[in-house]
Design an enzyme around this catalytic site. Structure first.
Site, mmCIF file in Angstrom:
data_model
loop_
_atom_site.group_PDB
_atom_site.id
_atom_site.type_symbol
_atom_site.label_atom_id
_atom_site.label_comp_id
_atom_site.label_asym_id
_atom_site.label_seq_id
_atom_site.Cartn_x
_atom_site.Cartn_y
_atom_site.Cartn_z
ATOM 1 N N THR A 14 53.771 -22.302 34.213
ATOM 2 C CA THR A 14 54.105 -21.365 35.296
ATOM 3 C C THR A 14 55.253 -20.447 34.882
ATOM 4 O OG1 THR A 14 53.481 -23.115 36.814
ATOM 5 C CG2 THR A 14 54.695 -21.279 37.757
ATOM 6 N N VAL A 15 56.329 -21.018 34.359
ATOM 7 C CA VAL A 15 57.519 -20.211 34.055
ATOM 8 C C VAL A 15 57.387 -19.542 32.681
ATOM 9 C CG1 VAL A 15 60.034 -20.228 33.877
ATOM 10 C CG2 VAL A 15 58.912 -21.806 35.449
ATOM 11 N N GLU A 192 53.578 -30.788 44.302
ATOM 12 C CA GLU A 192 52.861 -31.395 43.175
ATOM 13 C C GLU A 192 51.845 -32.408 43.695
ATOM 14 O OE1 GLU A 192 53.649 -30.775 39.940
ATOM 15 O OE2 GLU A 192 55.323 -29.454 40.435
ATOM 16 N N LYS A 207 69.705 -31.098 40.947
ATOM 17 C CA LYS A 207 70.349 -29.775 41.053
ATOM 18 C C LYS A 207 71.770 -29.921 41.572
ATOM 19 C CE LYS A 207 65.844 -27.696 41.851
ATOM 20 N NZ LYS A 207 64.847 -27.379 42.858
HETATM 21 N N1 NAP Z 1 57.699 -23.842 38.341
HETATM 22 C C1 NAP Z 1 58.806 -23.481 38.958
HETATM 23 O O1 NAP Z 1 58.777 -22.809 39.977
HETATM 24 C C2 NAP Z 1 60.148 -23.891 38.383
HETATM 25 C C3 NAP Z 1 61.321 -23.501 39.036
HETATM 26 C C4 NAP Z 1 62.560 -23.849 38.484
HETATM 27 C C5 NAP Z 1 62.608 -24.575 37.321
HETATM 28 N N2 NAP Z 1 61.447 -24.973 36.724
HETATM 29 C C6 NAP Z 1 61.553 -25.751 35.494
HETATM 30 O O2 NAP Z 1 60.955 -25.021 34.426
HETATM 31 C C7 NAP Z 1 60.375 -25.928 33.495
HETATM 32 C C8 NAP Z 1 58.884 -25.555 33.300
HETATM 33 O O3 NAP Z 1 58.240 -25.679 34.546
HETATM 34 P P1 NAP Z 1 56.737 -25.131 34.773
HETATM 35 O O4 NAP Z 1 56.510 -25.182 36.239
HETATM 36 O O5 NAP Z 1 56.521 -23.861 34.037
HETATM 37 O O6 NAP Z 1 55.910 -26.307 34.070
HETATM 38 P P2 NAP Z 1 54.353 -26.316 33.726
HETATM 39 O O7 NAP Z 1 53.644 -25.242 34.430
HETATM 40 O O8 NAP Z 1 53.906 -27.722 33.866
HETATM 41 O O9 NAP Z 1 54.358 -25.946 32.152
HETATM 42 C C9 NAP Z 1 54.789 -26.833 31.162
HETATM 43 C C10 NAP Z 1 54.403 -26.244 29.811
HETATM 44 O O10 NAP Z 1 54.873 -27.114 28.800
HETATM 45 C C11 NAP Z 1 53.814 -27.401 27.888
HETATM 46 N N3 NAP Z 1 54.002 -28.770 27.400
HETATM 47 C C12 NAP Z 1 54.156 -29.902 28.120
HETATM 48 N N4 NAP Z 1 54.351 -30.975 27.300
HETATM 49 C C13 NAP Z 1 54.286 -30.471 26.043
HETATM 50 C C14 NAP Z 1 54.405 -31.055 24.764
HETATM 51 N N5 NAP Z 1 54.613 -32.367 24.603
HETATM 52 N N6 NAP Z 1 54.293 -30.255 23.686
HETATM 53 C C15 NAP Z 1 54.081 -28.917 23.833
HETATM 54 N N7 NAP Z 1 53.990 -28.299 25.019
HETATM 55 C C16 NAP Z 1 54.091 -29.076 26.108
HETATM 56 C C17 NAP Z 1 52.533 -27.271 28.674
HETATM 57 O O11 NAP Z 1 51.473 -26.960 27.778
HETATM 58 P P3 NAP Z 1 49.970 -26.663 28.273
HETATM 59 O O12 NAP Z 1 50.045 -25.404 29.097
HETATM 60 O O13 NAP Z 1 49.193 -26.458 27.046
HETATM 61 O O14 NAP Z 1 49.572 -27.859 29.089
HETATM 62 C C18 NAP Z 1 52.883 -26.094 29.607
HETATM 63 O O15 NAP Z 1 52.618 -24.871 28.956
HETATM 64 C C19 NAP Z 1 60.610 -27.329 34.053
HETATM 65 O O16 NAP Z 1 61.783 -27.869 33.488
HETATM 66 C C20 NAP Z 1 60.827 -27.086 35.547
HETATM 67 O O17 NAP Z 1 61.625 -28.066 36.154
HETATM 68 C C21 NAP Z 1 60.233 -24.643 37.218
#
Ligand code: NAP
Length: 439
Positions: A14-15, A192, A207
């Site tokens: 997502t990010v 989730e 946080k």
């Molecule tokens: N989403 C939000 O609104 C939000 C807000 C604030 C902070 N955050 C923080 O931002 C971070 C990312 O969040 P997100 O929502 O973007 O997460 P997400 O959508 O689940 O994306 C995670 C990414 O990491 C990759 N990944 C996971 N395990 C991996 C591994 N072992 N090796 C290589 N790549 C790996 C995944 O690959 P694949 O795509 O190939 O599966 C995916 O691209 C987190 O720390 C979260 O707490 C998120």
């Protein structure tokens, strides 16, 4: 023009995917703003075949973020994988160890290993930026770390989990149960598949622990936070709160007291006419109270791809604009070795107002017994009402709602325990703390 700043992005979910798209579509604007281009030189995710709407020309793909951190030809490692251990932790340690700057949005990682990682970054003379880790797009880290230096903070609090705020808002507006609102939040992508981390308050606690360190100059202590989630909040509580002039929010609160610093995450009643009570849906808010500034309340998007990527982008552009040799801002607001040990104020000594909802068998003497238990524990009552839409009928359960003046948590717990022993309660009593914002 200075050389391009080369970045590697680990995590294209997502990010991460939003961030890379923004960097690619706004390249020329960013070059002007930073005085140098920012180029995405490497990326890493699990599935190389997924279309993420990003251009891969000139970008090296890594299946393993740790390998990217160790080998890629980059200046900045951007960690957007998530999780406090495994690939996220190992890759951040490897990147800092190698002397790269690091940007992360990972509150779980920082709340667990933040002090160690800050020490490592400072030893290496590199930046560790994490604006997106708290309240998504709201620039609260920069505000605490850079803009309010010299202020003494008395209390910081906020709505820092959009899922919980969405559920509480829908329960109130639509009169729906907690379970129905949770299902709806999951269907809309606000919660989730496993929502426990959000609704049990852990996400807010992560946080809060970071904000506590920045505001009070102490080590991060997420495991010392008093934690209560929103799963026990019923529609009856929400209606009773509204009748009394309050709204229920899941707040994270850190407060300086004579015995130490309170850190607590729990459902909280805030007056309906306070500004924070108006923060609805997935929106976040953080309030900072300090001696020089007074109160600052920041409200905005706490999550979502673009809002979070905006905060990550700010961290990257800060690095692009920084000048070699210039004094850098310490990662946690002061050099990590100067952070004080966290002095925990016990929850038992928390002082504030309380809402207590009791369901009782309607029999003679119950009201008097409750009032006596309160008096015996020196609890002064603002109100005690029988809360029922129907006339009292002997033998039928009745709801009694008490609102206390400021009192100690220990006294409330003792009084409630004594009432439980009296034998007329039906089910568990509900106790919700009241918080009074300055505005
Ligand atoms: N989403 C939000 O609104 C939000 C807000 C604030 C902070 N955050 C923080 O931002 C971070 C990312 O969040 P997100 O929502 O973007 O997460 P997400 O959508 O689940 O994306 C995670 C990414 O990491 C990759 N990944 C996971 N395990 C991996 C591994 N072992 N090796 C290589 N790549 C790996 C995944 O690959 P694949 O795509 O190939 O599966 C995916 O691209 C987190 O720390 C979260 O707490 C998120």
């Amino acid at each position: 023009m200075a050389n391009a700043l080369k970045i590697g992005v680990a995590g294209l979910g997502t990010v991460g995917a939003s961030l890379v798209r923004i960097l690619q579509t706004r390249a020329s604007t960013l070059t002007v703003a930073c005085g140098r281009p920012i180029s995405v030189a490497a990326v890493s995710a699990r599935d190389a075949s997924k279309d993420r709407g990003i251009l891969m020309d000139g970008i090296t793909w890594y299946a393993d973020p740790v390998a990217m951190a160790k080998e890629a030809d980059i200046d900045v490692f951007v960690e957007l994988v998530g999780g406090s251990e495994g690939a996220a932790e190992d890759s951040v340690r490897a990147a800092l160890g190698r002397g790269l700057h690091v940007v992360t949005a990972n509150k779980a990682l920082l709340s667990r290993h933040g002090v160690e990682l800050a020490k490592l970054a400072e030893e290496k003379g590199r930046l560790l930026n994490y604006e997106a880790a708290v309240a998504g797009g709201i620039p609260v880290i920069k505000t605490l770390r850079e803009s309010l230096t010299g202020n003494n903070f008395s209390r910081i609090y906020g709505i820092m989990n959009g899922t919980c705020n969405y559920i509480l808002t829908r329960m109130e507006r639509e009169g729906l149960s907690f379970a129905d609102c949770l299902k709806e939040a999951q269907r809309l992508g606000y919660a989730e598949a496993d929502p426990s981390f959000d609704i049990e308050g852990n996400d807010t606690a992560h946080k809060l622990s970071i904000l506590t360190t920045l505001a009070f100059g102490c080590e991060i202590s997420a495991d010392k936070i008093y934690l209560e989630g929103i799963t026990n909040i019923s529609i009856e509580d929400i209606h009773a709160a509204a009748d009394l002039g309050y709204r229920i929010k899941l707040l994270g609160v850190a407060q300086k007291t004579e015995s130490g610093i309170e850190q607590r995450v729990h459902p909280t009643m805030v007056p309906l006419d306070s500004v924070i009570a108006q923060v609805d849906g997935v929106t976040n808010a953080v309030a900072l109270e300090s001696d020089i500034l007074g109160e600052l309340l920041m409200v905005g998007p706490g999550a979502g791809g673009n809002a979070t990527a905006s905060a990550v982008l700010g961290d990257i552009t800060d690095i692009a604009k920084s000048r070699p040799g210039a004094q850098e801002v310490p990662v946690l607001g002061r050099p990590a070795h100067l952070l004080e040990p966290y002095r925990q104020a016990e929850m038992q000594s928390h002082e504030g107002g309380y809402f207590i909802r009791l369901t009782v068998q309607d029999r003679t003497g119950v009201f008097a017994s409750i009032a006596t238990q309160m008096a015996e524990n020196a609890i002064s009552l603002e109100s005690i009402v029988q809360h029922s839409k129907e006339p009292a009928t002997p033998g039928r359960p009745q709801t009694i709602i008490l609102v206390t003046h400021a009192t100690m948590e220990s006294a409330v717990r003792k009084a409630v325990d004594a009432i439980k022993r009296e034998g007329y309660l039906i089910g568990e009593p509900q106790v919700i703390r009241i918080e009074r914002p300055k505005t």
